[in-house]
Design a protein around this motif. Structure first.
Motif, PDB file in Angstrom:
ATOM      1  N   ARG A   1       0.822  -1.205   0.000  1.00  0.00           N
ATOM      2  CA  ARG A   1       0.000   0.000   0.000  1.00  0.00           C
ATOM      3  C   ARG A   1       0.856   1.254   0.000  1.00  0.00           C
ATOM      4  NH1 ARG A   1      -5.544   1.258   2.105  1.00  0.00           N
ATOM      5  NH2 ARG A   1      -6.416  -0.818   2.150  1.00  0.00           N
TER       6      ARG A   1
ATOM      7  N   TRP B   1      -3.062   6.863  -2.930  1.00  0.00           N
ATOM      8  CA  TRP B   1      -1.902   6.361  -2.174  1.00  0.00           C
ATOM      9  C   TRP B   1      -0.639   7.104  -2.609  1.00  0.00           C
ATOM     10  CZ3 TRP B   1      -3.131   0.441  -3.107  1.00  0.00           C
ATOM     11  CH2 TRP B   1      -4.216   0.073  -2.296  1.00  0.00           C
TER      12      TRP B   1
ATOM     13  N   ASN C   1     -14.075   9.531  -3.773  1.00  0.00           N
ATOM     14  CA  ASN C   1     -14.409   8.596  -2.720  1.00  0.00           C
ATOM     15  C   ASN C   1     -13.162   7.952  -2.119  1.00  0.00           C
ATOM     16  OD1 ASN C   1     -16.565   7.459  -1.398  1.00  0.00           O
ATOM     17  ND2 ASN C   1     -16.511   5.625  -2.680  1.00  0.00           N
ATOM     18  N   ASN C   2     -12.240   7.539  -2.993  1.00  0.00           N
ATOM     19  CA  ASN C   2     -11.017   6.878  -2.531  1.00  0.00           C
ATOM     20  C   ASN C   2     -10.168   7.793  -1.655  1.00  0.00           C
ATOM     21  OD1 ASN C   2     -11.476   4.399  -3.715  1.00  0.00           O
ATOM     22  ND2 ASN C   2     -10.339   4.865  -5.587  1.00  0.00           N
TER      23      ASN C   2
ATOM     24  N   GLU D   1      -6.916   2.792  -6.413  1.00  0.00           N
ATOM     25  CA  GLU D   1      -6.710   3.557  -5.182  1.00  0.00           C
ATOM     26  C   GLU D   1      -5.241   3.927  -5.030  1.00  0.00           C
ATOM     27  OE1 GLU D   1      -9.270   2.204  -2.103  1.00  0.00           O
ATOM     28  OE2 GLU D   1      -8.009   3.005  -0.509  1.00  0.00           O
ATOM     29  N   HIS D   2      -4.427   3.335  -5.908  1.00  0.00           N
ATOM     30  CA  HIS D   2      -3.006   3.675  -5.932  1.00  0.00           C
ATOM     31  C   HIS D   2      -2.819   5.169  -6.208  1.00  0.00           C
ATOM     32  CE1 HIS D   2      -3.813  -0.448  -7.091  1.00  0.00           C
ATOM     33  NE2 HIS D   2      -2.604  -0.806  -6.701  1.00  0.00           N
TER      34      HIS D   2
ATOM     35  N   ASP E   1     -12.084   4.216  11.093  1.00  0.00           N
ATOM     36  CA  ASP E   1     -12.003   3.160  10.100  1.00  0.00           C
ATOM     37  C   ASP E   1     -13.435   2.746   9.721  1.00  0.00           C
ATOM     38  OD1 ASP E   1     -12.309   0.283   9.517  1.00  0.00           O
ATOM     39  OD2 ASP E   1     -10.128   0.251   9.624  1.00  0.00           O
ATOM     40  N   ASP E   2     -13.725   2.776   8.429  1.00  0.00           N
ATOM     41  CA  ASP E   2     -15.069   2.454   7.932  1.00  0.00           C
ATOM     42  C   ASP E   2     -15.548   1.071   8.367  1.00  0.00           C
ATOM     43  OD1 ASP E   2     -15.246   4.783   6.632  1.00  0.00           O
ATOM     44  OD2 ASP E   2     -15.194   3.967   4.601  1.00  0.00           O
TER      45      ASP E   2
ATOM     46  N   LYS F   1     -10.794   7.651   2.072  1.00  0.00           N
ATOM     47  CA  LYS F   1     -10.382   6.420   2.760  1.00  0.00           C
ATOM     48  C   LYS F   1      -8.917   6.495   3.155  1.00  0.00           C
ATOM     49  CE  LYS F   1     -14.288   4.677   1.230  1.00  0.00           C
ATOM     50  NZ  LYS F   1     -15.437   4.474   2.091  1.00  0.00           N
ATOM     51  N   ASN F   2      -8.224   7.532   2.689  1.00  0.00           N
ATOM     52  CA  ASN F   2      -6.789   7.596   2.898  1.00  0.00           C
ATOM     53  C   ASN F   2      -6.332   8.897   3.530  1.00  0.00           C
ATOM     54  OD1 ASN F   2      -5.706   5.025   1.542  1.00  0.00           O
ATOM     55  ND2 ASN F   2      -7.257   5.785   0.138  1.00  0.00           N
TER      56      ASN F   2
END
Ligand code: SF4
Lengths: 217, 473
Positions: free
Chosen positions: A35, A97, A118-119, A93-94, A184-185, A122-123
């Motif tokens: 990741r 990242w 959206n992604n 999602e990279h 955390d979802d 999450k980060n």
């Protein structure tokens, strides 16, 4: 997940529309099963003059001096200023990242593609939508001032310029809550286990063919 | 109260919990997995000590990294060590977590978006997700299907749910018959040209109208597949007899009494006549002729008889900048005829156009002709092992090989060139895939998106040509 409450940092202006996720992180780097470590390959094709290879050491690669992130005034940037439809294309999602690993905390643009937007959440990377007119103003202020910084304040939902001018932005309450608290979802959803089980039982009655047809090994 | 759209019905039927802020917990019926966007999700599960909520709601197959040349040696024969590790990791993860996987040399392996429908895993009325933006493909079945990121893949594995919110509704109403030699691909490229790459952002698109009701399931998949190229995560078509006929008898499709029960449930999977859409776009299919993209975004598309655009005719400065950049990258000049673009390679394949009808369309054009000497390589990559077997049973492979095309093993291949199939810098490729972004098919490569028939015609001619000329001949 990383928390995001507010952040102030140097702005890098990426002056092109429809920046796609293939451009943000080209496919050869998607072969990683990790990741982290994508930051050195961020915008690889326009950042370096040679062709990038996965797992490569980038410290001696020839740089494209025209590319903003290679210019001394922007190497320390942590806020990306971009044009319409940023992050379109592949769902990788990279892309967030890589942006996050490079050091970006926030991306400001007039619009984002849905999956990328959206992604980001999450980060711990905050995408901020401001009007085309305001983004245009930020582009010119940024070009005019070396070391131009913006403060992105999620709690108050404003972007603050060095002169103190404030621009409000929208963000969904749930996403804001998760970012500010670094939640955390999956843990959150797990609080609804009973709801999921109840739904599942009902669904199984209505559409039994969706259960058990595919047998795991 | 106004009626519901197909999207409303699908969404509402899957709500586990609706939150006050508009977000909802949505139940997911099927998750498709491939090697590129799943390793970090499985790793996350492992680190948290979690297990998949429902193993039988997942199906995996490697597609992006697999070689398309001879691969009897299995995973250990993948030359690129990093690709090999990624495919091996999928195998290991599916093994560890008990998920069904069609491994690289299984005859059912292929591109996830070809395999799901082909196996009857994709079903009407279901929610389908995959860590891949072309998951929209499955909406062709009256399913709610869209791409998700890797964190969400992990979330679905762990909870069988997705945190999401409702999109807006768009209807693309297609009327008028497609002409001879004009395909579903030309139709969707034209639609993207009309909407623009961000025109569908925030929407779930339903493709409807009299024309859609006549298009085959494979054509509908091609169209829904590219909804994302117009910015929409979701593309959908209502369920009708064509859908039912396609699904019946497939391995994971319901059987016996459940089949009758399912058919009855699926009868409602269409928008109500009084449903209200936020946006309606009307398209006249009869006016469309074969399409070719000239630039570096799928919206940069024109008819084959047109010219490359001239930035002087555009007033929006951001657009002028985009056109100029694309002209430089593509090595084209303004006002150049599309039919004057010389090609180096041809790629027939990808989740957009690698199904049996695509193979047939291309073979029809290739039959009895030869690939131009100036073409370095023309490859045909079927979407799955089963498509390959079917094509071979029909003798299509022989037609391709006799014409000078290469006939390959199934996978994503040159659609995004994660495997050894790629363009060299500066090469022009006629490709049946879905993205013409800079570097997509190889660093510096220049992609032109077309239909399978147009790609085959371009291979024969060495330049773009209106395939209809070759059909009348
Ligand atoms: S064929 Fe291309 S677009 Fe489709 S899943 Fe594979 S890489 Fe993605």
């Amino acid at each position: 997940m990383n928390k995001f409450i507010q952040h102030c940092g140097i702005v890098a202006p990426l002056d092109r529309a429809n920046v796609d996720t293939d451009m943000i992180i080209p496919k050869q780097f998607l072969k990683s099963i990790k990741r982290s470590g994508f930051g050195v390959y961020l915008f690889d094709e326009i950042r370096y003059l040679d062709e990038g290879v996965a797992d490569q050491d980038c410290s001696n690669r020839p740089l494209n001096d025209d590319f903003i992130l290679n210019q001394p005034r922007y190497v320390q940037s942590s806020v990306l200023l971009a044009r319409v439809n940023f992050g379109c294309g592949s769902s990788r999602e990279h892309a967030p990242w890589a942006l996050e690993d490079f050091g970006f905390k926030s991306v400001i643009a007039p619009s984002f593609a849905d999956i990328f937007y959206n992604n980001c959440f999450k980060n711990g990377l905050l995408p901020v939508v401001l009007s085309e007119k305001i983004v245009e103003q930020l582009f010119s202020e940024c070009a005019a001032t070396e070391g131009y910084e913006l403060k992105v304040d999620l709690e108050r939902q404003v972007v603050v310029t060095p002169s103190g001018e404030e621009f409000a932005f929208e963000v969904e309450a749930f996403r804001k809550h998760c970012l500010i608290n670094g939640l955390d979802d999956i843990d959150l959803t797990m609080q609804s286990v009973d709801d999921i089980k109840a739904y599942e039982a009902k669904r199984k009655g209505e559409a039994p063919w969706l259960f058990g047809a595919i047998k795991g090994n | 109260m106004a009626g519901k759209t197909l999207y409303d019905k699908l969404f509402d039927a899957h709500i586990v919990r609706q939150n006050d802020d508009g977000s909802a917990l949505l139940y997911i019926d099927l998750q498709l997995l491939h090697e590129v966007t799943s390793p970090q999700a499985f790793e996350g599960l492992r680190l948290a000590g979690r297990k998949p909520w429902r193993v039988d709601a997942n199906l995996a197959t490697p597609d992006h990294n697999v070689p398309t040349t001879k691969r009897d040696g299995g995973v250990s024969a993948i030359v690129d060590p990093i690709s090999r590790i990624q495919v091996q990791t999928l195998d290991d993860n599916c093994e560890d977590f008990g998920i069904l996987e069609f491994k690289m040399n299984d005859h059912r392996q292929g591109i996830v978006h070809v395999v799901g429908p082909e196996q009857g895993a994709t079903l009407p009325g279901a929610t389908v997700v995959c860590g891949d933006s072309h998951t929209a493909t499955h909406g062709a079945f009256g399913a709610l299907a869209h791409g998700i990121g890797t964190s969400e893949v992990e979330h679905v594995l762990a909870t069988q749910c997705l945190i999401t919110r409702k999109m807006k509704n768009m209807l693309i109403k297609v009327e008028g018959d497609l002409g001879l030699g004009v395909t579903a691909k030309d139709l969707v490229l034209h639609i993207i040209g009309v909407l623009g790459t961000a025109g569908g952002t925030g929407y779930a698109i339903e493709f409807g109208g009299a024309t859609m009701a006549k298009i085959s399931m494979e054509g509908r998949m091609t169209i829904c597949n590219m909804a994302i190229e117009a910015g929409a995560r979701v593309g959908m078509v209502a369920v009708d007899q064509i859908t039912i006929d396609y699904v019946e008898g497939r391995p994971f499709a319901p059987k016996g009494a459940q089949w009758d029960q399912a058919k009855a449930a699926w009868a409602d999977l269409h928008s109500d006549v009084d449903a209200v859409f936020d946006t309606v776009v009307e398209i006249n299919a009869a006016a469309i002729i074969p399409q070719v993209t000239w630039g570096t975004s799928p919206e940069m598309v024109v008819a084959v008889d047109a010219k490359v655009p001239n930035p002087a005719n555009e007033s929006d400065p951001v657009k002028v900048d985009g056109i100029n950049r694309a002209l430089v990258y593509m090595g084209l000049s303004a006002d150049q005829l599309i039919t004057d673009i010389k090609l180096d390679r041809v790629f027939i394949g990808s989740c957009t156009n690698s199904r049996i009808e695509d193979m047939r369309d291309a073979a029809k054009v290739a039959q009895g002709r030869k690939v131009a000497a100036s073409i370095k390589e023309a490859i045909v990559v079927p979407g799955s092992g089963l498509v390959k077997a079917q094509a071979e049973a029909e003798g299509l492979d022989k037609i391709f090989v006799a014409a000078g095309f290469q006939w390959r093993e199934p996978g994503c291949s040159m659609c995004l060139a994660m495997n050894p199939d790629k363009l060299e810098p500066g090469e022009h490729c006629a490709s049946t895939s879905n993205r013409n972004f800079e570097g997509r098919q190889g660093n510096g490569g220049r992609t032109h998106l077309v239909s399978p028939a147009m790609a085959a015609a371009a291979a024969i001619k060495g330049t773009f040509v209106d395939v209809r000329e070759m059909m009348e001949a």
